[in-house]
Write a protein that holds these residues in place. Structure first.
Motif, PDB file in Angstrom:
ATOM      1  N   ASN A 233      38.490  42.494  35.866  1.00  0.00           N
ATOM      2  CA  ASN A 233      38.871  43.871  35.585  1.00  0.00           C
ATOM      3  C   ASN A 233      37.838  44.484  34.650  1.00  0.00           C
ATOM      4  O   ASN A 233      37.530  43.913  33.598  1.00  0.00           O
ATOM      5  CB  ASN A 233      40.261  43.902  34.922  1.00  0.00           C
ATOM      6  CG  ASN A 233      40.641  45.289  34.428  1.00  0.00           C
ATOM      7  OD1 ASN A 233      40.694  46.235  35.212  1.00  0.00           O
ATOM      8  ND2 ASN A 233      40.915  45.413  33.138  1.00  0.00           N
TER       9      ASN A 233
ATOM     10  N   ARG B 160      33.859  49.434  44.985  1.00  0.00           N
ATOM     11  CA  ARG B 160      35.203  48.844  45.055  1.00  0.00           C
ATOM     12  C   ARG B 160      35.438  48.233  46.433  1.00  0.00           C
ATOM     13  O   ARG B 160      36.053  47.168  46.563  1.00  0.00           O
ATOM     14  CB  ARG B 160      36.260  49.908  44.784  1.00  0.00           C
ATOM     15  CG  ARG B 160      36.168  50.626  43.462  1.00  0.00           C
ATOM     16  CD  ARG B 160      36.465  49.761  42.277  1.00  0.00           C
ATOM     17  NE  ARG B 160      36.797  50.569  41.106  1.00  0.00           N
ATOM     18  CZ  ARG B 160      37.040  50.089  39.902  1.00  0.00           C
ATOM     19  NH1 ARG B 160      36.989  48.778  39.705  1.00  0.00           N
ATOM     20  NH2 ARG B 160      37.326  50.873  38.886  1.00  0.00           N
TER      21      ARG B 160
ATOM     22  N   ASN C 222      41.883  40.518  41.200  1.00  0.00           N
ATOM     23  CA  ASN C 222      40.892  41.569  41.009  1.00  0.00           C
ATOM     24  C   ASN C 222      41.586  42.924  40.905  1.00  0.00           C
ATOM     25  O   ASN C 222      42.333  43.306  41.812  1.00  0.00           O
ATOM     26  CB  ASN C 222      39.915  41.583  42.182  1.00  0.00           C
ATOM     27  CG  ASN C 222      39.303  40.218  42.424  1.00  0.00           C
ATOM     28  OD1 ASN C 222      38.609  39.682  41.585  1.00  0.00           O
ATOM     29  ND2 ASN C 222      39.592  39.633  43.583  1.00  0.00           N
TER      30      ASN C 222
ATOM     31  N   ALA D 277      36.385  39.567  47.901  1.00  0.00           N
ATOM     32  CA  ALA D 277      37.610  38.847  47.547  1.00  0.00           C
ATOM     33  C   ALA D 277      38.296  38.259  48.772  1.00  0.00           C
ATOM     34  O   ALA D 277      38.790  37.125  48.734  1.00  0.00           O
ATOM     35  CB  ALA D 277      38.565  39.785  46.808  1.00  0.00           C
TER      36      ALA D 277
ATOM     37  N   ASN E 140      43.947  41.221  45.360  1.00  0.00           N
ATOM     38  CA  ASN E 140      43.516  42.455  44.711  1.00  0.00           C
ATOM     39  C   ASN E 140      44.713  43.336  44.392  1.00  0.00           C
ATOM     40  O   ASN E 140      45.626  43.484  45.212  1.00  0.00           O
ATOM     41  CB  ASN E 140      42.585  43.247  45.629  1.00  0.00           C
ATOM     42  CG  ASN E 140      41.399  42.432  46.099  1.00  0.00           C
ATOM     43  OD1 ASN E 140      40.811  41.681  45.328  1.00  0.00           O
ATOM     44  ND2 ASN E 140      41.043  42.582  47.371  1.00  0.00           N
TER      45      ASN E 140
ATOM     46  N   SER F 190      45.603  42.950  49.389  1.00  0.00           N
ATOM     47  CA  SER F 190      45.294  44.075  48.507  1.00  0.00           C
ATOM     48  C   SER F 190      46.567  44.888  48.369  1.00  0.00           C
ATOM     49  O   SER F 190      47.061  45.457  49.354  1.00  0.00           O
ATOM     50  CB  SER F 190      44.170  44.941  49.085  1.00  0.00           C
ATOM     51  OG  SER F 190      42.928  44.255  49.064  1.00  0.00           O
TER      52      SER F 190
ATOM     53  N   ALA G 178      36.408  44.300  47.367  1.00  0.00           N
ATOM     54  CA  ALA G 178      37.563  43.921  48.192  1.00  0.00           C
ATOM     55  C   ALA G 178      37.148  42.984  49.323  1.00  0.00           C
ATOM     56  O   ALA G 178      37.834  42.000  49.622  1.00  0.00           O
ATOM     57  CB  ALA G 178      38.242  45.171  48.757  1.00  0.00           C
TER      58      ALA G 178
ATOM     59  N   ILE H 240      41.182  46.568  41.300  1.00  0.00           N
ATOM     60  CA  ILE H 240      40.190  47.419  41.960  1.00  0.00           C
ATOM     61  C   ILE H 240      40.688  48.872  41.959  1.00  0.00           C
ATOM     62  O   ILE H 240      40.807  49.482  40.907  1.00  0.00           O
ATOM     63  CB  ILE H 240      39.878  46.920  43.385  1.00  0.00           C
ATOM     64  CG1 ILE H 240      39.674  45.384  43.402  1.00  0.00           C
ATOM     65  CG2 ILE H 240      38.611  47.577  43.885  1.00  0.00           C
ATOM     66  CD1 ILE H 240      39.328  44.825  44.764  1.00  0.00           C
TER      67      ILE H 240
END
Length: 261
Positions: free
Chosen positions: A91, A160, A140, A167, A183, A250, A164, A142
């Motif tokens: 972060n 960003r 994460n 990740a 995420n 996400s 993603a 994001i």
């Protein structure tokens, strides 16, 4: 539901304020020993002193600048020789606002290094300990811009999205070791960054700050901004044993604003 993370060590980027600090507070309540990472030593010290210690944890901090990814990675590598990290929260503050057509190459490179390269090196440093423990949580923080780009955040939208994709790729490679990668996509959340974005929009539009904020809230089904603690609640779940089968996702936390299923 098993949310117990007693005995786990958590490394939290941007941990001295905002969403990072809110996540640290929640993880500490659940029993994790937290190591906060930020550039501001005074804020770090104050943040660490305010963390709960229900399991007599000894929280600490790591003064580091994500803009210098090599130095940050070295500090994390030194840290894990003493304490393996089980929970990593990537972060950091987002790139400056601005349209993508006027962005200079250096802006993309700087943001890429600060967000993706730094996360990659930190992750490489903590992965051996996670594999040895058979337990790892990489979270994460994001933005909802990975689903729908946000107007006026050209560089941020671009970087960003890269994080993603990184990740998701990582999640497929480490899942067999008991490690998950997920995420969190915060919407408009009451932080210093949101305040600065609202102030910038107000200046550009000639409107009052409150008027800009009210217009933004009107676009959110919940009709309000989120609170850092609400983002932290999702992070706490993802960090826990209860989320062991949640991987490669996400998750928007935005009051319903993101207009996709």
């Amino acid at each position: 539901m098993d949310l117990d993370i007693n005995g786990k060590y958590a490394l939290i980027g941007g941990g001295s304020q905002g969403i990072g600090l809110a996540i640290a507070r929640q993880l500490a309540v659940l029993g994790a020993t937290c190591v906060l990472v930020s550039r501001n030593r005074q804020r770090l010290q104050q943040a660490v002193e305010g963390l709960a210690t229900p399991s007599s944890q000894r929280h600490s901090y790591l003064e580091a600048d994500f803009g210098d990814y090599e130095a940050t990675a070295k500090k994390v590598a030194g840290l894990v020789t003493h304490h393996p990290i089980h929970i990593l929260v990537n972060n950091t503050g987002g790139p400056a606002a601005g349209n993508v057509v006027s962005a200079m190459p250096k802006e993309f490179l700087t943001a890429f290094e600060q967000h993706l390269i730094c996360a990659q090196l930190i992750t490489q440093a903590v992965l051996p300990g996670m594999k040895a423990a058979g337990y790892g949580r990489i979270i994460n923080v994001i933005s909802t811009s990975v689903r729908i780009p946000i107007v006026g955040l050209g560089v941020s939208n671009t970087i960003r999205g890269a994080v993603a994709s990184w990740a998701k790729t990582l999640s497929n490679e480490v899942a067999q070791h008991g490690i998950t990668v997920n995420n969190i996509l915060p919407g408009s959340t009451e932080t210093e960054r949101l305040s600065s974005l609202i102030a910038k929009r107000a200046k550009e539009s000639g409107l009052q700050v409150d008027e800009v904020a009210d217009r933004m809230k009107a676009e959110i089904p919940a009709k309000r901004f989120g609170k850092p603690e609400e983002i932290a609640a999702i992070a706490a779940f993802l960090a826990s044993p209860a989320a062991a089968y949640v991987n490669g996702t996400s998750i928007p936390v935005d009051g319903g604003k993101t207009g996709v299923i």
